[in-house]
Design a protein around this motif. Structure first.
Motif, PDB file in Angstrom:
ATOM      1  N   ILE A 136     -12.228  -5.804  -5.485  1.00 49.53           N
ATOM      2  CA  ILE A 136     -11.007  -6.270  -4.830  1.00 49.53           C
ATOM      3  C   ILE A 136     -11.208  -6.304  -3.314  1.00 49.53           C
ATOM      4  O   ILE A 136     -11.643  -5.318  -2.728  1.00 49.53           O
ATOM      5  CB  ILE A 136      -9.832  -5.329  -5.205  1.00 49.53           C
ATOM      6  N   TYR A 137     -10.897  -7.467  -2.709  1.00 53.19           N
ATOM      7  CA  TYR A 137     -11.140  -7.654  -1.278  1.00 53.19           C
ATOM      8  C   TYR A 137      -9.880  -8.185  -0.596  1.00 53.19           C
ATOM      9  O   TYR A 137      -9.115  -8.941  -1.200  1.00 53.19           O
ATOM     10  CB  TYR A 137     -12.258  -8.681  -1.048  1.00 53.19           C
ATOM     11  N   GLY A 138      -9.723  -7.804   0.656  1.00 47.39           N
ATOM     12  CA  GLY A 138      -8.584  -8.316   1.411  1.00 47.39           C
ATOM     13  C   GLY A 138      -8.900  -8.438   2.889  1.00 47.39           C
ATOM     14  O   GLY A 138      -9.780  -7.754   3.404  1.00 47.39           O
ATOM     15  N   VAL A 139      -8.178  -9.340   3.537  1.00 41.98           N
ATOM     16  CA  VAL A 139      -8.263  -9.483   4.996  1.00 41.98           C
ATOM     17  C   VAL A 139      -6.838  -9.515   5.519  1.00 41.98           C
ATOM     18  O   VAL A 139      -5.967 -10.155   4.912  1.00 41.98           O
ATOM     19  CB  VAL A 139      -8.940 -10.823   5.400  1.00 41.98           C
ATOM     20  N   ASP A 140      -6.598  -8.832   6.622  1.00 45.90           N
ATOM     21  CA  ASP A 140      -5.318  -9.008   7.322  1.00 45.90           C
ATOM     22  C   ASP A 140      -5.541  -8.814   8.810  1.00 45.90           C
ATOM     23  O   ASP A 140      -6.421  -8.074   9.237  1.00 45.90           O
ATOM     24  CB  ASP A 140      -4.232  -8.059   6.815  1.00 45.90           C
ATOM     25  N   LEU A 141      -4.713  -9.524   9.556  1.00 45.62           N
ATOM     26  CA  LEU A 141      -4.794  -9.535  11.010  1.00 45.62           C
ATOM     27  C   LEU A 141      -4.318  -8.213  11.608  1.00 45.62           C
ATOM     28  O   LEU A 141      -4.740  -7.832  12.689  1.00 45.62           O
ATOM     29  CB  LEU A 141      -3.862 -10.662  11.482  1.00 45.62           C
ATOM     30  N   MET A 142      -3.426  -7.549  10.907  1.00 46.61           N
ATOM     31  CA  MET A 142      -2.790  -6.374  11.516  1.00 46.61           C
ATOM     32  C   MET A 142      -3.306  -5.076  10.912  1.00 46.61           C
ATOM     33  O   MET A 142      -3.267  -4.861   9.696  1.00 46.61           O
ATOM     34  CB  MET A 142      -1.284  -6.493  11.359  1.00 46.61           C
ATOM     35  N   MET A 143      -3.768  -4.197  11.826  1.00 47.07           N
ATOM     36  CA  MET A 143      -4.406  -2.966  11.382  1.00 47.07           C
ATOM     37  C   MET A 143      -3.460  -2.077  10.580  1.00 47.07           C
ATOM     38  O   MET A 143      -3.877  -1.440   9.621  1.00 47.07           O
ATOM     39  CB  MET A 143      -4.969  -2.214  12.601  1.00 47.07           C
ATOM     40  N   ASP A 144      -2.185  -2.034  10.948  1.00 44.31           N
ATOM     41  CA  ASP A 144      -1.286  -1.158  10.184  1.00 44.31           C
ATOM     42  C   ASP A 144      -1.187  -1.630   8.727  1.00 44.31           C
ATOM     43  O   ASP A 144      -1.150  -0.819   7.795  1.00 44.31           O
ATOM     44  CB  ASP A 144       0.093  -1.005  10.843  1.00 44.31           C
ATOM     45  N   ASN A 145      -1.212  -2.942   8.538  1.00 42.19           N
ATOM     46  CA  ASN A 145      -1.199  -3.450   7.163  1.00 42.19           C
ATOM     47  C   ASN A 145      -2.498  -3.115   6.435  1.00 42.19           C
ATOM     48  O   ASN A 145      -2.491  -2.757   5.250  1.00 42.19           O
ATOM     49  CB  ASN A 145      -1.011  -4.974   7.165  1.00 42.19           C
ATOM     50  N   VAL A 146      -3.598  -3.239   7.150  1.00 39.57           N
ATOM     51  CA  VAL A 146      -4.902  -2.951   6.535  1.00 39.57           C
ATOM     52  C   VAL A 146      -4.957  -1.487   6.094  1.00 39.57           C
ATOM     53  O   VAL A 146      -5.354  -1.170   4.958  1.00 39.57           O
ATOM     54  CB  VAL A 146      -6.046  -3.273   7.533  1.00 39.57           C
ATOM     55  N   LEU A 147      -4.535  -0.599   6.982  1.00 38.47           N
ATOM     56  CA  LEU A 147      -4.572   0.832   6.636  1.00 38.47           C
ATOM     57  C   LEU A 147      -3.633   1.135   5.473  1.00 38.47           C
ATOM     58  O   LEU A 147      -3.972   1.885   4.556  1.00 38.47           O
ATOM     59  CB  LEU A 147      -4.190   1.684   7.860  1.00 38.47           C
ATOM     60  N   ALA A 148      -2.456   0.512   5.511  1.00 37.88           N
ATOM     61  CA  ALA A 148      -1.492   0.738   4.421  1.00 37.88           C
ATOM     62  C   ALA A 148      -2.049   0.213   3.104  1.00 37.88           C
ATOM     63  O   ALA A 148      -1.885   0.836   2.041  1.00 37.88           O
ATOM     64  CB  ALA A 148      -0.167   0.062   4.755  1.00 37.88           C
ATOM     65  N   CYS A 149      -2.724  -0.920   3.176  1.00 37.16           N
ATOM     66  CA  CYS A 149      -3.278  -1.521   1.962  1.00 37.16           C
ATOM     67  C   CYS A 149      -4.374  -0.630   1.368  1.00 37.16           C
ATOM     68  O   CYS A 149      -4.396  -0.348   0.166  1.00 37.16           O
ATOM     69  CB  CYS A 149      -3.833  -2.916   2.291  1.00 37.16           C
ATOM     70  N   ARG A 150      -5.278  -0.161   2.240  1.00 37.18           N
ATOM     71  CA  ARG A 150      -6.350   0.728   1.743  1.00 37.18           C
ATOM     72  C   ARG A 150      -5.759   1.972   1.097  1.00 37.18           C
ATOM     73  O   ARG A 150      -6.167   2.391   0.015  1.00 37.18           O
ATOM     74  CB  ARG A 150      -7.241   1.166   2.914  1.00 37.18           C
ATOM     75  N   GLU A 151      -4.759   2.562   1.764  1.00 32.96           N
ATOM     76  CA  GLU A 151      -4.162   3.801   1.267  1.00 32.96           C
ATOM     77  C   GLU A 151      -3.456   3.562  -0.072  1.00 32.96           C
ATOM     78  O   GLU A 151      -3.557   4.357  -1.000  1.00 32.96           O
ATOM     79  CB  GLU A 151      -3.165   4.306   2.330  1.00 32.96           C
ATOM     80  N   ARG A 152      -2.792   2.447  -0.129  1.00 37.51           N
ATOM     81  CA  ARG A 152      -2.049   2.118  -1.354  1.00 37.51           C
ATOM     82  C   ARG A 152      -3.003   1.956  -2.534  1.00 37.51           C
ATOM     83  O   ARG A 152      -2.767   2.488  -3.622  1.00 37.51           O
ATOM     84  CB  ARG A 152      -1.283   0.825  -1.099  1.00 37.51           C
ATOM     85  N   LEU A 153      -4.087   1.213  -2.300  1.00 33.58           N
ATOM     86  CA  LEU A 153      -5.056   0.995  -3.382  1.00 33.58           C
ATOM     87  C   LEU A 153      -5.719   2.317  -3.759  1.00 33.58           C
ATOM     88  O   LEU A 153      -5.923   2.602  -4.946  1.00 33.58           O
ATOM     89  CB  LEU A 153      -6.108  -0.042  -2.963  1.00 33.58           C
ATOM     90  N   TYR A 154      -6.029   3.124  -2.745  1.00 28.50           N
ATOM     91  CA  TYR A 154      -6.644   4.420  -3.037  1.00 28.50           C
ATOM     92  C   TYR A 154      -5.699   5.254  -3.910  1.00 28.50           C
ATOM     93  O   TYR A 154      -6.130   5.849  -4.909  1.00 28.50           O
ATOM     94  CB  TYR A 154      -6.984   5.176  -1.739  1.00 28.50           C
ATOM     95  N   ASN A 155      -4.442   5.309  -3.554  1.00 24.39           N
ATOM     96  CA  ASN A 155      -3.495   6.143  -4.306  1.00 24.39           C
ATOM     97  C   ASN A 155      -3.325   5.665  -5.742  1.00 24.39           C
ATOM     98  O   ASN A 155      -3.212   6.475  -6.666  1.00 24.39           O
ATOM     99  CB  ASN A 155      -2.139   6.196  -3.590  1.00 24.39           C
ATOM    100  N   ILE A 156      -3.315   4.356  -5.925  1.00 21.09           N
ATOM    101  CA  ILE A 156      -3.205   3.824  -7.298  1.00 21.09           C
ATOM    102  C   ILE A 156      -4.430   4.252  -8.096  1.00 21.09           C
ATOM    103  O   ILE A 156      -4.329   4.722  -9.235  1.00 21.09           O
ATOM    104  CB  ILE A 156      -3.084   2.283  -7.266  1.00 21.09           C
TER     105      ILE A 156
END
Ligand code: SAM
Length: 244
Positions: A92-112
Motif C-alpha cells: 500500500i502506497y500513498g503520496v500527500d502534499l501535507m505532512m500532517d496528513n502523511v503522519l496521520a495516514c501512517r499512524e492510522r495504517l499502523y494502528n489498523i
C-alpha cells in the motif's frame, strides 16, 4: 463517520475534502477482488489521512488471515499471519502534499495493522516486526507532490528530491527484498508501455479508482536500468536496519 473538512482554508489551498466511508467502500467495491488480495499494489496519489488506504488495508488483512489458516484448521498460524500482514502493508502506497496528513495516514495504517496483529498473534507479537512495519509505512507513505513527482518541504514546496518508492517482496523464507525506484521514471515507463501495449507483458496488477489511477507500480524486474536505484535484502523483521 469521518469528518470531511478540516478547515475552509485547507479546502481553498489544497482541495482537502475527505471522502466519506460509504463512497470509499462503494468505489473500492468496483475493484473488490483486488482489494481482497494480500499482495495487490495500490497507490493513492493524494491520500490525505488515508480514507481509501485504511479500508484497503482492512480488506487485505482479512485476506491475510484467511491465507494464514492451514488446511482443515480454523485459526490462522501466528507466524504465517505476521508475514502475510507485512505483505499487505508493504503493498500500500500513498503520496500527500501535507505532512500532517502523511503522519496521520501512517499512524492510522499502523494502528489498523497492529490491532489485527495483536488479535491474531497475541503473545507471539514481536517488537522487531512492529518496527519493520513502521519503517515500511515511513517509506510507502510519502510527503510529496504527485504532480511534479518531487518530495516537498514542510511548507509543501517542491524540493529537488524525486519521490522514490520501494518494492517489497519475500525472496526466500523470511528474507525480504527492498528495491527502490524513482516514481517519475516508473510513470514514464508505464506511459511508454501503455502506448505500446505489445512491448512488454505486465506482471503487476493494475487497479484504478477515483480521479487519478492508482498507479500500476513495479514490475518483477527493473524494466530500465535508469529507474532502478538500489536494493537490499534482509530478514523481514530487520528490514529497517538497511538503508534509510
Ligand atoms: C480531496 S483530499 C482527498 C483525500 C483522500 N484521498 C480522501 O479521499 O479522503 C485531497 C488531498 O490531496 C492532497 N493534495 C493536493 N494536491 C496534491 C498534490 N499535488 N500532490 C499530492 N497531494 C496533493 C491534499 O493535501 C489533500 O490531502
Amino acid at each position: 463517520m469521518t469528518k470531511q473538512v478540516k478547515s475552509r482554508q485547507r479546502v481553498a489551498d489544497h482541495g482537502e475534502v475527505f471522502t466519506a466511508d460509504r463512497e470509499v467502500n462503494a468505489m473500492l467495491d468496483l475493484v473488490k477482488q483486488e482489494t481482497e488480495r494480500v499482495d495487490s499494489r495500490f497507490l493513492e496519489p493524494a491520500c490525505g489521512d488515508g480514507n481509501f488506504l485504511a479500508e484497503i488495508l482492512r480488506r487485505k488483512l482479512v485476506a491475510a488471515k484467511r491465507r494464514a489458516i492451514p488446511p482443515r484448521k480454523k485459526k490462522p498460524l501466528p507466524l504465517e499471519f505476521e508475514k502475510q500482514s507485512v505483505i499487505a502493508v508493504a503493498s500500500i502506497y500513498g503520496v500527500d502534499l501535507m505532512m500532517d496528513n502523511v503522519l496521520a495516514c501512517r499512524e492510522r495504517l499502523y494502528n489498523i495493522w497492529n490491532e489485527e496483529y495483536e488479535a491474531v498473534c497475541k503473545k507471539e507479537v514481536n517488537e522487531d516486526c512492529r518496527e519493520a512495519v513502521r519503517f515500511i509505512l515511513s517509506r510507502n507513505i510519502v510527503c510529496g507532490n504527485a504532480l511534479s513527482l518531487k518530495e516537498v518541504d514542510e511548507n509543501g514546496n517542491d524540493t529537488e528530491e524525486p519521490i522514490v518508492f520501494s518494492e517489497w517482496s519475500f525472496v526466500m523464507g523470511t528474507r525480504m527484498q527492498r528495491k527502490d525506484y524513482r516514481f517519475d521514471k516508473l510513470l514514464a515507463g508505464e506511459y511508454e508501455a501503455s502506448t505500446n501495449a505489445k512491448k512488454k507483458k505486465k506482471k503487476s496488477v493494475e487497479v484504478e479508482y477515483q480521479q487519478m489511477s492508482l498507479m500500476p507500480m513495479l514490475e518483477d524486474k527493473p524494466s530500465d536500468e535508469g529507474e532502478f536505484l538500489t536494493s537490499y535484502v534482509a530478514d523481514y523483521r530487520r528490514i529497517q536496519d538497511y538503508g534509510k
